[in-house]
Design an enzyme around this catalytic site. Sequence first.
Site, short mmCIF file in Angstrom:
data_model
loop_
_atom_site.label_atom_id
_atom_site.label_comp_id
_atom_site.label_asym_id
_atom_site.label_seq_id
_atom_site.Cartn_x
_atom_site.Cartn_y
_atom_site.Cartn_z
N GLU A 95 0.86 -1.18 0.00
CA GLU A 95 0.00 0.00 0.00
C GLU A 95 0.89 1.23 0.00
O GLU A 95 1.74 1.39 0.87
CB GLU A 95 -0.91 0.01 1.24
CG GLU A 95 -1.83 1.24 1.22
CD GLU A 95 -2.75 1.34 2.43
OE1 GLU A 95 -2.90 0.37 3.18
OE2 GLU A 95 -3.32 2.44 2.60
N ASN A 147 9.75 6.93 -0.34
CA ASN A 147 8.99 7.23 -1.54
C ASN A 147 8.55 5.92 -2.20
O ASN A 147 9.40 5.07 -2.53
CB ASN A 147 9.89 8.05 -2.46
CG ASN A 147 9.22 8.47 -3.74
OD1 ASN A 147 8.14 7.99 -4.08
ND2 ASN A 147 9.87 9.38 -4.44
N ASP A 170 -2.18 12.06 -3.34
CA ASP A 170 -2.25 13.53 -3.46
C ASP A 170 -2.57 13.91 -4.90
O ASP A 170 -1.88 13.47 -5.82
CB ASP A 170 -0.93 14.15 -3.02
CG ASP A 170 -0.68 13.93 -1.52
OD1 ASP A 170 -1.65 13.96 -0.75
OD2 ASP A 170 0.48 13.68 -1.14
N LYS A 174 -2.96 21.53 -9.64
CA LYS A 174 -2.49 22.51 -10.65
C LYS A 174 -1.85 21.78 -11.83
O LYS A 174 -1.04 20.86 -11.62
CB LYS A 174 -1.46 23.45 -10.04
CG LYS A 174 -2.06 24.41 -9.03
CD LYS A 174 -1.02 25.34 -8.49
CE LYS A 174 -1.64 26.19 -7.39
NZ LYS A 174 -0.66 26.75 -6.48
N ASP A 206 -10.82 11.07 -4.65
CA ASP A 206 -12.00 11.94 -4.59
C ASP A 206 -11.84 13.12 -5.53
O ASP A 206 -12.64 14.04 -5.50
CB ASP A 206 -12.19 12.45 -3.15
CG ASP A 206 -11.00 13.27 -2.68
OD1 ASP A 206 -9.86 12.85 -2.94
OD2 ASP A 206 -11.20 14.34 -2.09
N LYS A 243 -10.89 9.02 7.74
CA LYS A 243 -11.18 10.42 8.09
C LYS A 243 -11.05 11.30 6.85
O LYS A 243 -11.84 12.18 6.60
CB LYS A 243 -10.16 10.89 9.13
CG LYS A 243 -10.70 10.92 10.54
CD LYS A 243 -9.79 11.77 11.40
CE LYS A 243 -9.24 10.91 12.52
NZ LYS A 243 -8.16 11.52 13.27
N GLU A 245 -11.51 10.50 3.79
CA GLU A 245 -12.63 10.28 2.88
C GLU A 245 -13.91 10.94 3.43
O GLU A 245 -14.70 11.49 2.66
CB GLU A 245 -12.84 8.78 2.71
CG GLU A 245 -13.83 8.44 1.64
CD GLU A 245 -13.88 6.94 1.36
OE1 GLU A 245 -13.06 6.19 1.94
OE2 GLU A 245 -14.73 6.53 0.58
C1 LIG Z 1 -4.17 12.34 0.83
S1 LIG Z 1 -3.19 11.32 1.83
C2 LIG Z 1 -4.17 9.82 1.91
C3 LIG Z 1 -3.77 8.94 3.06
C4 LIG Z 1 -4.51 7.60 3.18
N1 LIG Z 1 -4.26 6.75 2.03
C5 LIG Z 1 -6.02 7.80 3.39
O1 LIG Z 1 -6.78 7.30 2.55
O2 LIG Z 1 -6.41 8.41 4.38
C6 LIG Z 1 -1.88 10.86 0.70
C7 LIG Z 1 -0.69 10.28 1.43
O3 LIG Z 1 0.24 9.78 0.49
C8 LIG Z 1 1.55 10.05 0.96
N2 LIG Z 1 2.43 10.02 -0.23
C9 LIG Z 1 2.37 10.84 -1.29
N3 LIG Z 1 3.28 10.48 -2.21
C10 LIG Z 1 3.93 9.40 -1.70
C11 LIG Z 1 4.98 8.60 -2.18
N4 LIG Z 1 5.54 8.81 -3.37
N5 LIG Z 1 5.40 7.59 -1.42
C12 LIG Z 1 4.84 7.34 -0.20
N6 LIG Z 1 3.84 8.09 0.31
C13 LIG Z 1 3.38 9.10 -0.44
C14 LIG Z 1 1.42 11.40 1.63
O4 LIG Z 1 2.45 11.62 2.57
C15 LIG Z 1 0.05 11.30 2.28
O5 LIG Z 1 0.13 10.82 3.60
#
Ligand SMILES: C[S@@+](CC[C@H](N)C(=O)[O-])C[C@H]1O[C@@H](n2cnc3c(N)ncnc32)[C@H](O)[C@@H]1O
Length: 264
Positions: A95, A147, A170, A174, A206, A243, A245
């Site tokens: 994940e 990452n 994320d 933009k 979303d 949360k 979502e």
């Molecule tokens: C919008 S949050 C969603 C978190 C979780 N999946 C949820 O549904 O509540 C996106 C998460 O992805 C992580 N993230 C973004 N790019 C990533 C990457 N390349 N590798 C690991 N984590 C990443 C961010 O730090 C953030 O915590």
Amino acid sequence: MHAQPGVGIRPDTPVDAGAPAMRSAPDPPMAGPDQRHLPATSFRSRRSALSGAQRDTWERRWPELGLSLGDRDSVGGEPLDTRGWFGRAAPLVLEVGCGSGSSTLAMAKQEPGIDVIAVEVYRRGLAQLLCAVDRDRVANIRMIRGNGIEVLQRLIAPGSLIGVRVFFPDPWPKARHHKRRFLQPATMGMIADRLLPGGVLHAATDHPGYAGHIAEAGDGEPRLRRADPGAPLPISVARPTTKYETKAHEAGSTVTELIWVRPE
Ligand SMILES: C[S@@+](CC[C@H](N)C(=O)[O-])C[C@H]1O[C@@H](n2cnc3c(N)ncnc32)[C@H](O)[C@@H]1O
């Protein structure tokens, strides 16, 4: 503030004794046509001070249950020995971007026969998950701080995953930032390569623009095909509502669920 493209996160913990064996000299990241188009970074740096209890648990359990990818010198190009890390051979799910891990925890509890590696750059999120894993004695979750692109490239062997989950990545709304989105054609190619035949990619977002972008990237990957609605899958696609979502729903957003299978 954005993390600098191409710069790994600062290591907080070296690769530890309990973590799976790695070579000491790093291989260069996988070469090939996909490499040129992978997002250099797809996350923002966030403050991640831990509470006292989280710090205690981190010190006690991270060496065994977690791995930090920030230290390029201590993580080699050899795929992870996941059997050694989990202490068993079981189907493996990755994940990416687990946040504080509420979906990870709930889904791993529902499927005790499946091992889950949760990848996140945000240390406090991982600490929350680690505390929950420790509290509830969950045996089938391990964590990597780093990452997801690098994890897929460097630590996951081709044809080794029964599933990849990416929930609410994320959206980088933009246009000039779209190249930072985690799910891109090149990432889809790498995910397809790491999936076993029959393996599943499950994404949810979303953000309508990103949903279209993900759909196009997945549908354009020749090694993936959309899962037939109602067809049996080797992993659950029943996600708990997080949360994040809930907030999205409250803001009037619709969630798009996208599921592909790597044909047998
Ligand atoms: C919008 S949050 C969603 C978190 C979780 N999946 C949820 O549904 O509540 C996106 C998460 O992805 C992580 N993230 C973004 N790019 C990533 C990457 N390349 N590798 C690991 N984590 C990443 C961010 O730090 C953030 O915590």
